[in-house]
Structures are given as structure tokens and as C-alpha cells.
Design an enzyme around this catalytic site. Structure first.
Site, PDB file in Angstrom:
ATOM      1  CE  LYS A 227      -2.252  -1.051   3.830  1.00 47.83           C
ATOM      2  NZ  LYS A 227      -1.739  -2.385   4.196  1.00 47.83           N
TER       3      LYS A 227
ATOM      4  NE  ARG B 184      -4.107  -1.647  10.106  1.00 53.19           N
ATOM      5  CZ  ARG B 184      -3.012  -0.997   9.725  1.00 53.19           C
ATOM      6  NH1 ARG B 184      -3.082   0.043   8.963  1.00 53.19           N
ATOM      7  NH2 ARG B 184      -1.824  -1.402  10.128  1.00 53.19           N
TER       8      ARG B 184
ATOM      9  NE  ARG C 174       7.083  -3.593   5.387  1.00 54.91           N
ATOM     10  CZ  ARG C 174       5.781  -3.272   5.463  1.00 54.91           C
ATOM     11  NH1 ARG C 174       5.148  -2.836   4.396  1.00 54.91           N
ATOM     12  NH2 ARG C 174       5.132  -3.405   6.589  1.00 54.91           N
TER      13      ARG C 174
ATOM     14  NE  ARG D  73       6.607  -1.221   9.962  1.00 55.06           N
ATOM     15  CZ  ARG D  73       5.444  -1.103   9.347  1.00 55.06           C
ATOM     16  NH1 ARG D  73       5.364  -0.479   8.184  1.00 55.06           N
ATOM     17  NH2 ARG D  73       4.353  -1.609   9.886  1.00 55.06           N
TER      18      ARG D  73
ATOM     19  NE  ARG E 141       2.149  -5.642  11.077  1.00 54.98           N
ATOM     20  CZ  ARG E 141       3.118  -5.388  10.212  1.00 54.98           C
ATOM     21  NH1 ARG E 141       4.250  -6.071  10.272  1.00 54.98           N
ATOM     22  NH2 ARG E 141       2.965  -4.471   9.299  1.00 54.98           N
TER      23      ARG E 141
HETATM   24  P1  AMP Z   1       1.107   0.144   9.173  1.00 62.05           P
HETATM   25  O1  AMP Z   1       2.354   0.869   8.807  1.00 62.05           O
HETATM   26  O2  AMP Z   1      -0.108   0.650   8.441  1.00 62.05           O
HETATM   27  O3  AMP Z   1       1.259  -1.353   9.079  1.00 62.05           O
HETATM   28  O4  AMP Z   1       0.811   0.472  10.712  1.00 62.05           O
HETATM   29  C1  AMP Z   1       1.743   0.104  11.743  1.00 62.05           C
HETATM   30  C2  AMP Z   1       1.009  -0.008  13.059  1.00 62.05           C
HETATM   31  O5  AMP Z   1       0.427   1.270  13.405  1.00 62.05           O
HETATM   32  C3  AMP Z   1      -0.172  -0.981  13.075  1.00 62.05           C
HETATM   33  O6  AMP Z   1       0.217  -2.324  13.310  1.00 62.05           O
HETATM   34  C4  AMP Z   1      -1.008  -0.416  14.213  1.00 62.05           C
HETATM   35  O7  AMP Z   1      -0.453  -0.755  15.474  1.00 62.05           O
HETATM   36  C5  AMP Z   1      -0.843   1.077  14.009  1.00 62.05           C
HETATM   37  N1  AMP Z   1      -1.896   1.596  13.097  1.00 62.05           N
HETATM   38  C6  AMP Z   1      -1.709   2.124  11.862  1.00 62.05           C
HETATM   39  N2  AMP Z   1      -2.886   2.502  11.325  1.00 62.05           N
HETATM   40  C7  AMP Z   1      -3.838   2.192  12.238  1.00 62.05           C
HETATM   41  C8  AMP Z   1      -5.256   2.321  12.277  1.00 62.05           C
HETATM   42  N3  AMP Z   1      -5.945   2.838  11.236  1.00 62.05           N
HETATM   43  N4  AMP Z   1      -5.897   1.885  13.393  1.00 62.05           N
HETATM   44  C9  AMP Z   1      -5.233   1.387  14.425  1.00 62.05           C
HETATM   45  N5  AMP Z   1      -3.903   1.211  14.463  1.00 62.05           N
HETATM   46  C10 AMP Z   1      -3.206   1.614  13.376  1.00 62.05           C
END
Ligand code: AMP
Length: 191
Positions: A14, A89, A128, A134, A146
Site C-alpha cells: 500500500k 482499519r 521488508r 521495523r 497482524r
Molecule cells: P502500518 O504501517 O499501516 O502497518 O501500521 C503500523 C502499526 O500502526 C499498526 O500495526 C497499528 O499498530 C498502528 N496503526 C496504523 N494505522 C492504524 C489504524 N488505522 N488503526 C489502528 N492502528 C493503526
């Protein structure tokens, strides 16, 4: 205004594709994950809270996430539209987003989903981790968590927009440029 939700499981690509699309359509790329990571790096209160969830592969609570997103959108009054990446989410976040945009006489134009099988996602995330650094990409148990959270809490967001007739799905397996092409075709049908 064009408001796109770029949707898909962790590791679907994404972030990479949102960067291309934001340029192509002159939209603001808003990644909630990136905003949380920025706050973590800066050590803000929000960052500390987010880290306690993100490091375990859990979602940050809806109320906190929605408030943060509203603030980020409101900062960009010049925007022609947004690409939401990693948001909404949960169905509660989707309902909050719809209500927030409705207050502005706007709405989500479409949710565009990148479809990728789970086995491929696991491989991509492990790879990644080598470059992203990360914590949540490196550990197979956190990855599994996740993906479980995605299936249970996030996948229903797709159904929410399907019911509103705003869902578009594309095959998320292929080269980066092939996938960009598929996304552009899907977005051009919306406009
Ligand atoms: P991502 O980079 O989108 O995978 O986000 C990394 C982490 O940030 C996720 O595993 C969540 O802990 C938190 N996070 C990101 N976006 C959201 C969201 N819309 N709602 C809740 N937690 C989020």
C-alpha cells in the site's frame, strides 16, 4: 474531491503504491502507520501510546486513531483529496470517516483493495524487515498477529464499502509497475 482508501493486508504494498498514486492524481498520501511512526521517533505521548500497540501487532484504539486522522486531514485545507493508507482499519473507523467527510459534504470515492495471498505476504514482510528496521516486520509471531487482526477486524471494512457500492479489487501480485497500472485503471473508472 477524490478520496481513495488504498486497502489490503500488511505487506500488500500500500505504501509503495500510494506514493505513485498520490503523484499521479495530486492527492495527499495519509498513512496512519507513518504518522504513528513519526510520533514514536519523536517520543511524543501519542508515540509512546502507539508503540505499546504497534510493537505487538495490535491496533491503536479507534478513538485515538480517529482523532489523529481528523487532525491530519484538517491540517491540509489545500488538498484536492486524500489517499488513506492503513486507515480505516475497523468498521468503527470507517463509520467515523464517513461521518467526518459528510460534515464537509464529501465522501469516500472508493475503496481499492490489493489482493495478495497470505503466504506471499509473510515472505514480503520478512524481506521488508531487512530494510525497514521495523520491529513488527521481523518477528513471525507478530506478523501472524497482524494478519489475524487484519482478517478479524479490518477485512469487514471492505464489506462496509461493498454495501455502499464503492469497492474495487485488483490483483496485488506482480511487479510494482504492473500493480500501479492495475490501480490506475481502477481509479480512472471511478473518476
Ligand atoms: P502500518 O504501517 O499501516 O502497518 O501500521 C503500523 C502499526 O500502526 C499498526 O500495526 C497499528 O499498530 C498502528 N496503526 C496504523 N494505522 C492504524 C489504524 N488505522 N488503526 C489502528 N492502528 C493503526
Amino acid at each position: 474531491m477524490l478520496h481513495l482508501i488504498l486497502f489490503g493486508p500488511p505487506g500488500a504494498g500500500k505504501g509503495t503504491q500510494a506514493a505513485f498514486l498520490s503523484e499521479q492524481y495530486q492527492l495527499i498520501h495519509l498513512s496512519t502507520g507513518d504518522v504513528f511512526r513519526y510520533h514514536m521517533k519523536e517520543g511524543t505521548e501519542l508515540g509512546q501510546l502507539a508503540r505499546s500497540y504497534a510493537d505487538k501487532g495490535e491496533l491503536v484504539p479507534d478513538e485515538v486513531t480517529v482523532r489523529m486522522l481528523r487532525e491530519e486531514v484538517e491540517k491540509r485545507n489545500d488538498a484536492k483529496g486524500f489517499i488513506f493508507d492503513g486507515f480505516p482499519r475497523t468498521v468503527a473507523q470507517a463509520v467515523a470517516l464517513d461521518a467526518f467527510l459528510a460534515e464537509r459534504n464529501e465522501s469516500v470515492s472508493a475503496l481499492v483493495a490489493m489482493e495478495v495471498p497470505e503466504e506471499e505476504l509473510k515472505e514480503r514482510l520478512i524481506k521488508r524487515a531487512e530494510s525497514s528496521g521495523r520491529v513488527d516486520d521481523a518477528d513471525p509471531e507478530i506478523i501472524a498477529n497482524r494478519l489475524r487482526v487484519y482478517r478479524e477486524e479490518t477485512a469487514p471494512v471492505q464489506t462496509h464499502y461493498e454495501r455502499l457500492g464503492r469497492y474495487r479489487g485488483i490483483d496485488g501480485v506482480g511487479s510494482i509497475s504492473e500493480i500501479t497500472q492495475r490501480l490506475v485503471e481502477a481509479v480512472d473508472q471511478i473518476k
